[in-house]
Design an enzyme around this catalytic site. Structure first.
Site, PDB file in Angstrom:
ATOM      1  N   LYS A 135       0.815  -1.217   0.000  1.00 39.48           N
ATOM      2  CA  LYS A 135       0.000   0.000   0.000  1.00 39.48           C
ATOM      3  C   LYS A 135       0.846   1.265   0.000  1.00 39.48           C
ATOM      4  CE  LYS A 135      -2.337  -0.682   3.541  1.00 39.48           C
ATOM      5  NZ  LYS A 135      -2.392   0.016   4.803  1.00 39.48           N
ATOM      6  N   ARG A 167     -10.333   2.310   8.842  1.00 40.98           N
ATOM      7  CA  ARG A 167      -9.979   0.976   9.317  1.00 40.98           C
ATOM      8  C   ARG A 167     -11.159   0.294   9.999  1.00 40.98           C
ATOM      9  NH1 ARG A 167      -4.106   1.995   9.738  1.00 40.98           N
ATOM     10  NH2 ARG A 167      -2.947   0.362  10.744  1.00 40.98           N
ATOM     11  N   ARG A 204      12.800 -14.528   3.896  1.00 44.37           N
ATOM     12  CA  ARG A 204      13.700 -13.363   3.998  1.00 44.37           C
ATOM     13  C   ARG A 204      14.486 -13.435   5.312  1.00 44.37           C
ATOM     14  NH1 ARG A 204      10.256  -8.551   2.158  1.00 44.37           N
ATOM     15  NH2 ARG A 204      10.077  -7.946   4.324  1.00 44.37           N
ATOM     16  N   ARG A 261      15.490  -7.435  11.146  1.00 42.62           N
ATOM     17  CA  ARG A 261      14.801  -6.219  11.605  1.00 42.62           C
ATOM     18  C   ARG A 261      13.589  -6.590  12.446  1.00 42.62           C
ATOM     19  NH1 ARG A 261      13.611  -3.710   6.021  1.00 42.62           N
ATOM     20  NH2 ARG A 261      11.550  -3.799   6.959  1.00 42.62           N
ATOM     21  N   ARG A 283      -0.444  -8.734  13.026  1.00 39.61           N
ATOM     22  CA  ARG A 283      -0.991  -7.587  12.302  1.00 39.61           C
ATOM     23  C   ARG A 283      -1.928  -8.037  11.177  1.00 39.61           C
ATOM     24  NH1 ARG A 283       4.586  -5.247  11.344  1.00 39.61           N
ATOM     25  NH2 ARG A 283       3.743  -3.675   9.958  1.00 39.61           N
TER      26      ARG A 283
HETATM   27  P1  AMP Z   1      -0.002   2.200  10.488  1.00 39.16           P
HETATM   28  O1  AMP Z   1       1.265   2.950  10.292  1.00 39.16           O
HETATM   29  O2  AMP Z   1      -1.063   2.539   9.455  1.00 39.16           O
HETATM   30  O3  AMP Z   1       0.194   0.715  10.613  1.00 39.16           O
HETATM   31  O4  AMP Z   1      -0.615   2.705  11.888  1.00 39.16           O
HETATM   32  C1  AMP Z   1       0.111   2.589  13.084  1.00 39.16           C
HETATM   33  C2  AMP Z   1      -0.847   2.573  14.267  1.00 39.16           C
HETATM   34  O5  AMP Z   1      -1.597   3.786  14.291  1.00 39.16           O
HETATM   35  C3  AMP Z   1      -1.894   1.478  14.221  1.00 39.16           C
HETATM   36  O6  AMP Z   1      -1.407   0.263  14.770  1.00 39.16           O
HETATM   37  C4  AMP Z   1      -2.998   2.077  15.074  1.00 39.16           C
HETATM   38  O7  AMP Z   1      -2.681   1.984  16.457  1.00 39.16           O
HETATM   39  C5  AMP Z   1      -2.941   3.526  14.698  1.00 39.16           C
HETATM   40  N1  AMP Z   1      -3.821   3.841  13.560  1.00 39.16           N
HETATM   41  C6  AMP Z   1      -3.456   4.265  12.312  1.00 39.16           C
HETATM   42  N2  AMP Z   1      -4.521   4.477  11.537  1.00 39.16           N
HETATM   43  C7  AMP Z   1      -5.602   4.176  12.302  1.00 39.16           C
HETATM   44  C8  AMP Z   1      -7.016   4.177  12.066  1.00 39.16           C
HETATM   45  N3  AMP Z   1      -7.520   4.528  10.869  1.00 39.16           N
HETATM   46  N4  AMP Z   1      -7.824   3.807  13.090  1.00 39.16           N
HETATM   47  C9  AMP Z   1      -7.342   3.465  14.292  1.00 39.16           C
HETATM   48  N5  AMP Z   1      -6.020   3.426  14.576  1.00 39.16           N
HETATM   49  C10 AMP Z   1      -5.159   3.772  13.590  1.00 39.16           C
END
Ligand code: AMP
Length: 194
Positions: free
Chosen positions: A13, A88, A127, A139, A150
């Protein structure tokens, strides 16, 4: 062009959003990035979100919806944007719908990058194996267990968002397992239709 890219971690993405940002000269709005910036700046939102984010859970809909509402009002988002990591949850998708309606705006497309979870896990495991064999260190985010958690979180919490857009008829699906250039091409073809 107002786009949403959906897909789990590892689906590519970020890469595709970055490319579309250049191509259409529109900002890439990543809620993850915005929340991390709020945490770093110790804003009231950041202070609230930190523990939730550290635990890998979702930040509350109210907080995230508020952040996006403010961000899409900024001048650089006037001609469009790419939402990356939002919505989300179905509540977030519904709130976005209301926000756009009140501004007489519409989404151009919702694109889901479909992936095969097992193939993604196999990819990350090989990997890790290769890195260890060549004496390297792995990493933290290349850890298959964390990755699996995740992916599961995505399937449970975010897959209903795809259904939401599928029911509205706005969802387009692209094979996220294809080579990057092919994924890019497939997305471009979809957008040509707009
Ligand atoms: P990401 O970088 O998109 O994986 O986001 C990192 C963290 O930010 C996620 O694990 C959530 O804790 C929070 N987060 C990001 N976007 C959202 C969203 N749309 N709704 C709720 N939490 C979010």
């Amino acid at each position: 062009m107002r786009l949403i890219l959906l897909g789990p971690t590892g689906a590519g993405k970020g890469k595709q959003s970055g490319r579309l940002k250049q191509k259409f000269d529109i900002p890439q709005l990543s809620t993850g990035d915005m929340l991390r910036a709020a945490v770093a700046a110790k804003t009231p939102v950041g202070l609230k979100a930190k523990a939730v984010m550290d635990a890998g859970a979702l930040v509350s809909d109210d907080i995230v919806i508020g952040i996006v509402a403010d961000r899409i009002d900024e001048p650089d988002a006037k001609n469009g944007f790419i939402l990356d990591g939002f919505p989300r949850t179905v509540a977030q998708a519904e709130a976005l719908q209301q926000m756009l309606q009140s501004k007489h705006m519409e989404l151009s497309a919702v694109i889901e990058l479909k992936v095969d979870e097992q193939a993604l896990l196999d990819r990350i495991q090989s990997r890790v194996d290769e890195t260890l064999k060549s004496g390297g260190t792995v990493r933290a985010d290349d850890n298959p267990d964390a990755f699996k958690t995740r992916l599961e979180a995505y399937r449970i919490q975010t897959a209903p968002v795809s259904h939401y857009y599928a029911e509205k008829g706005t969802l387009k699906t692209v094979d996220g397992m294809a080579p990057i250039d092919e994924v890019s091409h497939a997305i471009d073809q979809l957008l040509l239709a707009h």
